[in-house]
Design a protein around this motif. Structure first.
Motif: not given
Length: 763
Positions: A549-557
């Motif tokens: 979102d420009g501030k955070l990077v999101f990943t699964g696991s």
């Protein structure tokens, strides 16, 4: 004993048997010279009691992990019982552990008696490959190659697998595997019976392996007399095409194994197979399952091969078949046919009518309700419809009245293709699991190769960098590559220390675009020149695609959680458990976001598809906004975030749903008849919808090769064409922005097709 090769690179290859060679022709030349020896052997057999000359055990589907101690005790007890009988060897038909991780492999090995360990020969199952991105390496490290052969006790054994990492549930024997089989069979003496084993049943009532018929055609001239498999967790015996096919019950759910003894006496040379139950207390029990003839001819041999001719129109297919049996006494009494159930629900068998007194039959199949395009016809020759039978499959084209058509096809010299296509202008780039990467220049008239490279295995789509001068490719050789799009030259590569099997993300961050990629249990952020920015531990493997979102990077696991990482530092901001089940590492893996293509919704929330549903999280806190359950394999077909809602596809049964983005409410649902699920395959896996100039219209190719048009404004989904008889797991490439009415697809075998006429297709 022939030694197993250490890895795939040592497996021999070679040409197959001469065209037109049949088992009877192959053996006929040796019969006269063997007659005297045969008579002597029979006389000796009559004067002495039968003696077993080969003794071995078969097991399948142990599926061990440390979370099931009782199952571990069962497996250990069964293996100890097998060891006490001193077998010549043991065949394990795959699904050794629950999800292929290093801990599971070590746990399984701890249950194997030391005296038996060197005698067990393995093939992989889907549980070795589908759930854990690093599991394929673990399998080869501990159990050897997926395909191999060996000689023991007067028999020749061949282990095959149609598997590649991260593939499920629609499989294909690669041409590399089939070349290994051809070369291996040529070296087996004519009088040596051949036993094959793999994980998946290959009889005509299972569609797990799409090109099983090709394997049957290859082995037809040879003395292949028995085949063992697992996967379906129940005992099944079929006799067809000269062999006895035995599917064993799962060791994970019952204390059972199969004991085989070769018996040679006055009657025949045969393999007696018993099912052995080893209870926790009391004596083991044993019951006869079947006997498999090992002689010069096998079950169903008299009925085949079949010479098949197919023709037809939009309404029906005419089937003409001739049995090549040895004479009228051996001709089948019945031939039946049906459309092969790929992309269509299984249909009943239609008996064909015999013509005259010879071995000829014909009949008609109603195809008016089928989608136009490429299909196959199954044939079954038998005596009264019962086993033994002779099975055959032949291709047929159902004409289309639509403007949509396959205008051209272009075969690539590749192994199994799972990765989607990348495109820049009219340059289309494909990649395969054997590491072959090839670029094509395409148009409505055909395709021409531009360049080719050999890397490590590629499992996910190449991605064009923002400047479109380089293409980013992740490889199982642990490298992330940047290749020059025009030439294929390596611009840079970066070693991530583990197989790269995730979807590469180009993330738009405040400091400029960055590359987000996972390998092992680490997520990496790289600059476009390949230099590292930061890396973060995400607690498990990840084969999906990150977003920001420009501030955070999101990943699964595979730890079952979504991880939010600070875009500037990689520090963890929050985690949220989204796995539907969390009681074991296996459940946290399969029911979590380990393969999720994460996307931002217009609401600013994070959309997370998973195995059995989807969840929307607050991007700021990870709080659950809404969730949808009761679906299947949602994360393997990338959902579409559109102005009309969120389009998700149930990858198992083919249902298509449009969800309201703020609440998850179902706005519309279609199917599952449009993208039908066939047991043993999948409605949708890997290939995802692609947009057109109209924001409401998307094209998609299902796993079964069905090209569909999705209209989100109506909304409706329309089947247009069946483009392939091979499974398709690769997202296609549309070229409408180049002024071309062209959609480029690629199937599992590396056959590229150009589909035209889509601009004239309406819903």
């Amino acid at each position: 004993m022939r030694q197993r090769p250490a890895d795939h690179s040592m497996i021999p290859t070679g040409a197959g048997p001469e065209a037109g060679l049949t088992r009877r022709r192959l053996l006929g030349a040796t019969l006269a010279g063997a007659a005297a020896a045969g008579a002597t052997s029979a006389a000796q057999a009559e004067n002495s009691p039968p003696q077993p000359s080969a003794r071995f055990a078969v097991i399948a589907d142990s599926q061990l992990d440390g979370a099931a101690p009782e199952e571990t005790k069962t497996v250990a007890r069964v293996l100890e019982h097998i060891e006490s009988r001193d077998p010549d060897f043991v065949l394990h038909c795959g699904d050794i552990t629950e999800f292929g991780g290093a801990d599971g492999v070590e746990h399984y090995l701890s249950a194997v008696p030391p005296g038996l360990a060197s005698r067990i020969h393995y093939v992989p199952g889907n549980h070795e490959t589908q759930w854990n991105a690093d599991a394929w390496e673990e399998y080869h490290r501990h159990f050897g190659p997926g395909r191999h052969s060996f000689d023991a006790a007067g028999l020749h054994m061949i282990g095959l697998d149609p598997l590649v990492s991260q593939q499920w549930p629609s499989y294909q024997f690669s041409e590399e595997s089939l070349e290994f089989l051809r070369a291996d069979l040529k070296n087996v003496p004519d009088d040596v019976p051949i036993i094959m084993f793999n994980h998946f049943p290959l009889s005509d009532d299972h569609q797990f392996v799409n090109n099983a018929q090709k394997l049957l055609e290859i082995i037809e001239p040879y003395r292949v007399r028995a085949m063992f498999a697992g996967h379906i967790h129940k005992l099944q015996v079929r006799k067809f095409n000269g062999l006895t096919h035995v599917v064993g019950d799962a060791l994970m759910q019952a204390p059972v194994y199969y004991w085989a003894e070769r018996i040679t006496d006055a009657d025949e040379d045969r393999l007696a197979l018993t099912e052995v139950h080893v209870p926790a207390s009391g004596e083991a029990t044993e019951s006869l399952v079947t006997e498999a003839p090992l002689g010069e001819s096998g079950p169903g041999d008299d009925f085949g091969p079949l010479d098949v001719d197919l023709s037809g129109d939009r309404e029906e297919v005419t089937v003409r078949a001739r049995s090549e049996g040895r004479g009228s006494a051996q001709w089948p009494s019945q031939l039946a046919a049906r459309i092969y159930p790929q992309g269509v629900a299984p249909l009943p068998w239609t008996p064909l009518e015999r013509r005259g007194q010879g071995p000829r039959w014909d009949g008609h199949l109603d195809v008016a309700a089928l989608p136009p395009g490429e299909h196959r016809v199954q044939l079954r020759a038998s005596d009264g419809g019962e086993d033994p039978v002779w099975n055959a499959v032949a291709p047929v084209t159902v004409p289309s009245s639509s403007s949509a058509q396959v205008a051209w096809s272009h075969p690539l010299s590749m192994s199994t293709v799972m990765a989607g296509l990348a495109r820049r202008g009219t340059l289309v780039i494909a990649a395969a699991t054997d590491g072959t990467v090839e670029a094509l220049t395409v148009g409505t008239g055909g395709a021409q190769s531009a360049w080719q490279r050999e890397l490590g295995g590629v499992y996910k789509a190449p991605v064009m960098a923002p400047d479109e001068k380089t293409v980013l490719i992740g490889s199982a050789d642990h490298q992330l590559y940047a290749l020059e799009a025009e030439t294929g030259r390596t611009v840079w590569s970066y070693d991530l220390g583990a197989p790269v099997q995730c979807e590469i993300a180009v993330l738009d961050l405040p400091d400029g675009p960055r590359i987000g990629v996972a390998a092992g249990t680490t997520f990496f952020l790289l600059s476009l020149d390949g230099s590292p920015v930061w890396q973060a531990d995400i607690g498990g493997t990840f084969t999906g695609q990150a977003c920001t979102d420009g501030k955070l990077v999101f990943t699964g696991s595979s730890d079952g959680q979504v991880h939010a990482l600070e875009a500037g530092t990689g520090e963890q901001a929050w985690t949220t458990m989204v796995a539907g089940r969390t009681d074991t590492p296996y459940h946290r893996t399969i029911y979590g976001p380990w393969a999720a293509p994460l996307q931002m919704l217009p609401t600013g929330d994070l959309f997370v598809p998973a195995h059995t549903g989807a969840t929307t999280l607050s991007a700021d806190s990870g709080e659950v906004r809404w969730s949808v359950d009761g679906l299947h394999r949602v994360q393997f077909t990338r959902p579409v975030i559109s102005e009309f809602g969120v389009l998700v596809i149930d990858g198992k049964n083919g249902a298509v749903l449009l969800l309201e983005e703020a609440t998850g409410e179902t706005l519309w649902q279609d199917g599952p008849e449009t993208l039908p699920f066939v047991p043993g395959s999948s409605a949708s896996w890997g290939s995802s919808p692609v947009p057109t100039a109209d924001p409401a219209i998307y094209w998609m190719v299902s796993t079964a090769g069905l090209l569909v048009r999705i209209d989100l404004a109506q909304p409706e989904i329309t089947t247009v064409l069946k483009v392939s008889n091979t499974y398709t797991m690769s997202t296609p490439a549309p070229l409408a922005d180049e002024g071309l009415d062209l959609l480029v697809t690629i199937d599992n075998t590396g056959l590229v097709r150009g589909i035209t006429g889509l601009g004239e297709v309406a819903g």
